[in-house]
Scaffold this active site. Sequence first.
Site, mmCIF file in Angstrom:
data_model
loop_
_atom_site.group_PDB
_atom_site.id
_atom_site.type_symbol
_atom_site.label_atom_id
_atom_site.label_comp_id
_atom_site.label_asym_id
_atom_site.label_seq_id
_atom_site.Cartn_x
_atom_site.Cartn_y
_atom_site.Cartn_z
ATOM 1 N N LYS A 162 14.596 26.423 43.354
ATOM 2 C CA LYS A 162 13.421 27.199 42.351
ATOM 3 C C LYS A 162 13.578 28.668 43.243
ATOM 4 C CE LYS A 162 10.593 25.284 38.845
ATOM 5 N NZ LYS A 162 10.507 25.661 38.075
ATOM 6 N N SER A 179 17.188 17.779 42.285
ATOM 7 C CA SER A 179 16.195 19.028 42.539
ATOM 8 C C SER A 179 15.283 19.762 43.663
ATOM 9 C CB SER A 179 15.385 19.825 40.919
ATOM 10 O OG SER A 179 15.025 18.505 40.656
#
Length: 331
Positions: free
Chosen positions: A55, A307
Amino acid sequence: MTKTEVTLQHIRVARERIAGKVEWTPTVLSQSLSDRVGHPVHLKLEHHQTTGAFKLRGASNAIAALSPEERSRGVVAASTGNHGRALAHAAKLEGMRAVICMSRLVPENKLDAIRRLGADIRIVGNSQDDAQQEVDRLVAEERLVMLPPFDHPDIVAGQGTLGLEILEQVPEAASVLVPLSGGGLAAGVAAAVKGVSPATKVVGVSMARGAAMKASLDAGRPVQIEELPTLADSLGGGIGLDNRLTFAMCRELLDDVILLSEDEIAAGIRHAYEQEREIVEGAGAVGIGALLAGKVTAKGPVVAILSGRNIDMSLHRRIVCGNAALTERPT
C-alpha cells in the site's frame, strides 16, 4: 492498450514520483512450489516493503500528486489497516495531518502500528462502509482530502509500479497471481503487466468469505455484500456502489478470479513460514494458497505476490501450529 483511466504511462510517471520513497522488493524462486506446479514459481516479496505491505506505493504516489493547498488541509481515508498505515507513514514524511477511519473488525496490531505513526484514528461501526461515512463527514466538515484505499487513479498507478518490477525481474512470466480486494493492486498490476506483456495472464485471488469484487464482477455491476471475519482481513470490505475505476479495470484486465476457503488461506500462511521462511498475513498468502490447492493451471512461469506481512503474531503462531479458529481475528 485499454480504455481505462490508468495507463502504462501513468504508472511509469508514478514510478518516478515514488523513487526513493518505497523499496523495490525482490522476487525469488520457490523451489518447493516449482516442484509442485511443474513450472517455475517466483514469489514477489512485497511484504518486505517499508510499512509491511504494498500500500505504500499508492499512498506515496497520491500524496506526491497533491497540490500545496491540499497538503495543508491533510488527508483522510477508510482502511482495513494496511492503507491506513501506508498513508500515515507517507503523510508523516511530508509533515501532514492524516486521519484514518476503520471498523471494529480491524486487528489491534494494525491499529497500534498506525497510532505509532502519529495518525488520528477513528473507529466506526462494523464495516468499511461504516468507516467511509466518517470519512465523508470529515471531508465535508473539515475539508480533509480523501485518498481512498483503491478507487483513485493515483493510488492505482502507484500500485501498478509493482507490476513493472515483476516483469523486469521475471520477463518470461506466463501468469501473475494478485491478491484481490477493492481492486487497486489488481487493476494497477494488470495495467502494467498487460501494457508491457499482453500475453501474460493476471489472476485475482481472494477469500470465499465476503469477496466483494468477485460478487460485483459476477453481477456485472458493483454490489454490496456482508463483510465477514476472515484470515485474509486485508481483503475485506466493499468496492463502493459508486466505484469509478477499479471495477471497470478489473472487469477488463483480469483473466480470472480465484476464491479460497479459510483452510486454503491458512495452508498458504503455513507454507510461506515452513518452506519459504517468510511471515505473511492471510491476504499475502492467497497466491501460495491457490497454488497449493491446485486452483491455478500453470502454462509457464508463475509469479505470486506476497502483498503484506502485518499479521498478529499470536494468530500466526496458532495457524502454524494448526490450532487457530480459522475465522478468528484478534480483538
